[in-house]
Design a protein around this motif. Structure first.
Motif, mmCIF file in Angstrom:
data_model
loop_
_atom_site.group_PDB
_atom_site.id
_atom_site.type_symbol
_atom_site.label_atom_id
_atom_site.label_comp_id
_atom_site.label_asym_id
_atom_site.label_seq_id
_atom_site.Cartn_x
_atom_site.Cartn_y
_atom_site.Cartn_z
ATOM 1 N N ILE A 202 0.719 -1.136 -0.038
ATOM 2 C CA ILE A 202 -0.054 0.069 0.100
ATOM 3 C C ILE A 202 0.793 1.211 -0.050
ATOM 4 C CG2 ILE A 202 -1.631 1.246 1.397
ATOM 5 C CD1 ILE A 202 -2.933 -0.973 -0.084
ATOM 6 N N PHE A 203 1.823 1.384 0.800
ATOM 7 C CA PHE A 203 2.890 2.399 0.806
ATOM 8 C C PHE A 203 3.307 2.654 -0.409
ATOM 9 C CE2 PHE A 203 7.182 4.018 1.689
ATOM 10 C CZ PHE A 203 6.840 5.113 2.250
ATOM 11 N N ILE A 204 3.956 1.765 -0.882
ATOM 12 C CA ILE A 204 4.544 1.937 -2.381
ATOM 13 C C ILE A 204 3.631 2.441 -3.363
ATOM 14 C CG2 ILE A 204 5.806 0.769 -4.299
ATOM 15 C CD1 ILE A 204 7.100 -1.280 -2.154
ATOM 16 N N ASN A 205 2.463 1.828 -3.487
ATOM 17 C CA ASN A 205 1.390 2.248 -4.822
ATOM 18 C C ASN A 205 1.024 3.559 -4.228
ATOM 19 O OD1 ASN A 205 1.855 0.085 -6.247
ATOM 20 N ND2 ASN A 205 0.148 -1.207 -5.256
ATOM 21 N N THR A 206 0.440 3.803 -3.090
ATOM 22 C CA THR A 206 -0.512 5.058 -2.800
ATOM 23 C C THR A 206 0.482 6.115 -2.359
ATOM 24 O OG1 THR A 206 -0.692 4.388 -0.327
ATOM 25 C CG2 THR A 206 -2.321 3.856 -2.134
ATOM 26 N N THR A 207 1.804 5.901 -1.822
ATOM 27 C CA THR A 207 2.612 7.162 -1.348
ATOM 28 C C THR A 207 3.785 7.218 -2.217
ATOM 29 O OG1 THR A 207 1.828 6.455 0.776
ATOM 30 C CG2 THR A 207 3.860 7.981 0.703
ATOM 31 N N LEU A 208 4.930 6.288 -2.245
ATOM 32 C CA LEU A 208 5.972 6.271 -2.745
ATOM 33 C C LEU A 208 6.228 6.489 -4.410
ATOM 34 C CD1 LEU A 208 9.241 6.039 -2.269
ATOM 35 C CD2 LEU A 208 9.041 3.486 -2.680
ATOM 36 N N LEU A 209 5.360 5.625 -5.154
ATOM 37 C CA LEU A 209 5.063 6.175 -6.586
ATOM 38 C C LEU A 209 4.601 7.461 -6.876
ATOM 39 C CD1 LEU A 209 3.927 2.500 -7.902
ATOM 40 C CD2 LEU A 209 6.312 3.554 -8.109
ATOM 41 N N PRO A 210 3.430 7.812 -6.244
ATOM 42 C CA PRO A 210 3.084 9.251 -6.344
ATOM 43 C C PRO A 210 4.012 10.448 -6.236
ATOM 44 C CG PRO A 210 1.383 7.933 -5.413
ATOM 45 C CD PRO A 210 2.404 7.206 -5.355
ATOM 46 N N MET A 211 4.572 10.060 -5.199
ATOM 47 C CA MET A 211 5.826 10.949 -4.653
ATOM 48 C C MET A 211 6.909 10.947 -5.906
ATOM 49 S SD MET A 211 5.192 12.623 -1.801
ATOM 50 C CE MET A 211 6.842 13.209 -1.516
ATOM 51 N N LEU A 212 7.378 9.956 -6.139
ATOM 52 C CA LEU A 212 8.478 9.788 -7.183
ATOM 53 C C LEU A 212 8.025 10.535 -8.481
ATOM 54 C CD1 LEU A 212 9.853 6.048 -6.777
ATOM 55 C CD2 LEU A 212 10.889 8.409 -6.063
ATOM 56 N N PHE A 213 6.803 10.213 -8.811
ATOM 57 C CA PHE A 213 6.352 11.014 -10.058
ATOM 58 C C PHE A 213 6.268 12.404 -9.893
ATOM 59 C CE2 PHE A 213 2.731 12.502 -12.625
ATOM 60 C CZ PHE A 213 3.130 12.038 -13.851
ATOM 61 N N ILE A 214 5.658 12.910 -8.668
ATOM 62 C CA ILE A 214 5.770 14.458 -8.472
ATOM 63 C C ILE A 214 7.019 14.871 -8.491
ATOM 64 C CG2 ILE A 214 5.341 16.190 -6.713
ATOM 65 C CD1 ILE A 214 3.000 14.124 -5.790
ATOM 66 N N ILE A 215 8.137 14.303 -8.095
ATOM 67 C CA ILE A 215 9.430 14.729 -7.908
ATOM 68 C C ILE A 215 10.000 15.092 -9.310
ATOM 69 C CG2 ILE A 215 12.000 14.222 -7.359
ATOM 70 C CD1 ILE A 215 10.591 12.942 -4.588
ATOM 71 N N PHE A 216 9.686 13.883 -10.051
ATOM 72 C CA PHE A 216 10.174 13.873 -11.493
ATOM 73 C C PHE A 216 9.774 14.983 -12.204
ATOM 74 C CE2 PHE A 216 8.967 12.570 -15.891
ATOM 75 C CZ PHE A 216 9.969 12.340 -16.461
ATOM 76 N N THR A 217 8.414 15.131 -12.246
ATOM 77 C CA THR A 217 7.560 16.117 -12.909
ATOM 78 C C THR A 217 8.227 17.585 -12.434
ATOM 79 O OG1 THR A 217 5.774 16.123 -11.347
ATOM 80 C CG2 THR A 217 5.448 14.836 -13.459
ATOM 81 N N TYR A 218 8.140 17.807 -11.347
ATOM 82 C CA TYR A 218 8.764 19.008 -11.001
ATOM 83 C C TYR A 218 10.415 19.418 -11.377
ATOM 84 C CZ TYR A 218 4.452 20.590 -8.853
ATOM 85 O OH TYR A 218 3.273 20.925 -8.388
ATOM 86 N N VAL A 219 10.944 18.299 -11.180
ATOM 87 C CA VAL A 219 12.622 18.423 -11.662
ATOM 88 C C VAL A 219 12.468 18.696 -13.225
ATOM 89 C CG1 VAL A 219 14.738 16.987 -12.215
ATOM 90 C CG2 VAL A 219 13.486 16.841 -10.098
ATOM 91 N N LYS A 220 11.630 18.165 -13.945
ATOM 92 C CA LYS A 220 11.786 18.460 -15.494
ATOM 93 C C LYS A 220 11.133 20.079 -15.500
ATOM 94 C CE LYS A 220 11.780 15.988 -18.603
ATOM 95 N NZ LYS A 220 12.859 15.511 -19.489
ATOM 96 N N ILE A 221 10.157 20.590 -14.706
ATOM 97 C CA ILE A 221 9.812 21.972 -14.790
ATOM 98 C C ILE A 221 10.668 22.727 -14.477
ATOM 99 C CG2 ILE A 221 8.076 23.601 -13.613
ATOM 100 C CD1 ILE A 221 5.950 21.133 -13.216
ATOM 101 N N PHE A 222 11.569 22.495 -13.414
ATOM 102 C CA PHE A 222 12.545 23.478 -12.957
ATOM 103 C C PHE A 222 13.814 23.495 -13.875
ATOM 104 C CE2 PHE A 222 11.503 22.197 -8.395
ATOM 105 C CZ PHE A 222 10.594 23.419 -8.238
#
Length: 320
Positions: A202-222
């Motif tokens: 549950i932690f990986i699917n609902t927390t870790l993966l969304p967080m990694l995706f968010i970090i990836f998108t904002y790195v690209k944005i920056f």
């Protein structure tokens, strides 16, 4: 601990996490009731503006509206029962209701992260791929993302209902003031391996993966922002900073809630009580403030709304 032999549907659990409740029950009630009213009013006002103002009918504002609605649902899942407990002689909850509150608590927490991930994807397309934005972020895409954000976390939690139904209860006292991860500590488990593995899933699917995706998108944005003009950078920062502030606020308290319960850290009762209140206090309260102040369009509509309301009041009391 002794095995509890009551039938589950007739079992009542006691909240053992309250501190000095007999001495400060009315103070607790007044403060938390005022905060709950502020949460309802703050989130509802911006929801209303997004609903009625046509220039806010854009994907970014639709996601913000969903996030604020999620905050309202999260608060309503916790606050009414908590307020009742402050004024009650006994702080108890039925076992099925506690399971339901815990289910909704983590389902809505998961939805919060999925919504923040959807918002980061929206900003990524808008800033990094502006020509593709109108094609990829259509109304249908927005609806799919919103529905998925609410359904996926809930569906992943359904197995927990069947997992806990086969377990025996060893204690009727929760080391908490509402039903969250502390519910897991009332069960008799010879081995917690299955529970821990499922929790990690549950932690990986609902927390870790969304967080990694968010970090990836904002790195690209920056990266794109720093390669662009100063005006472009300012515009990107203006639209992204509220989302980042909300993400940081939510992540801090959500991480505490998961880590403390999973590691079964034995905190001092007063510390646990204060942190439990902060988990449900700041995030739903700060969301409308952050978006109301940081996003120009919403801020302008808020100023117009309050100016209009002030004018009506002035006319009615014949001051103006």
């Amino acid at each position: 601990m002794d095995h509890v032999s009551e039938q589950l549907n007739g079992t009542y659990l006691t909240f053992g996490g309250h501190v000095e409740l007999n001495s400060y029950r009315f103070l607790y009630f007044v403060i938390m009731f005022a905060i709950y009213i502020c949460i309802i009013c703050g989130n509802s006002i911006i929801l209303f503006l997004i609903w009625v103002k046509k220039n806010l009918h854009e994907p970014m504002y639709m996601f913000i509206a969903a996030l604020l609605l999620n905050s309202l649902l999260f608060s309503t899942n916790v606050y009414p029962k908590l307020l009742i407990d402050f004024l009650s002689d006994q702080q108890t909850v039925s076992y099925p209701l506690c399971n339901f509150q815990s289910f909704m608590y983590y389902s809505l927490c998961g939805s919060e992260l999925f919504l923040l991930a959807a918002m980061s994807y929206d900003r990524y397309l808008c800033i990094c791929k502006p020509l593709q934005y109108p094609v990829q972020m259509k109304k249908r895409t927005v609806i799919i993302l919103l529905v998925s954000a609410w359904l996926l976390p809930a569906c992943q939690l359904v197995p927990s209902v069947f997992l806990t139904s086969s377990l025996n209860i060893c204690t009727l006292t929760l080391k908490a003031i509402y039903c969250n991860n502390s519910v897991s500590q009332i069960y008799c488990m010879k081995s917690r391996a299955t529970y821990i593995i499922y929790g990690m899933f549950i932690f990986i699917n609902t927390t870790l993966l969304p967080m990694l995706f968010i970090i990836f998108t904002y790195v690209k944005i920056f990266i794109v922002s720093f390669q662009s003009s100063v005006n472009f950078r300012k515009k990107a920062l203006q639209t992204c900073s509220p989302h980042l502030l909300v993400l940081i606020s939510f992540s801090c308290f959500y991480s505490y809630d998961i880590i403390i319960a999973r590691l079964e850290v034995d905190l001092h009762k007063t510390v646990s009580f204060i942190m439990s209140l902060q988990v449900i206090l700041y995030h739903p309260l700060l969301n409308p403030i952050i978006y109301g102040l940081k996003l120009k369009k919403i801020s302008q509509h808020l100023q117009g709304l309050f100016s209009h309301g002030k004018l009506i009041v002035c006319v009615r009391i014949n001051v103006c």
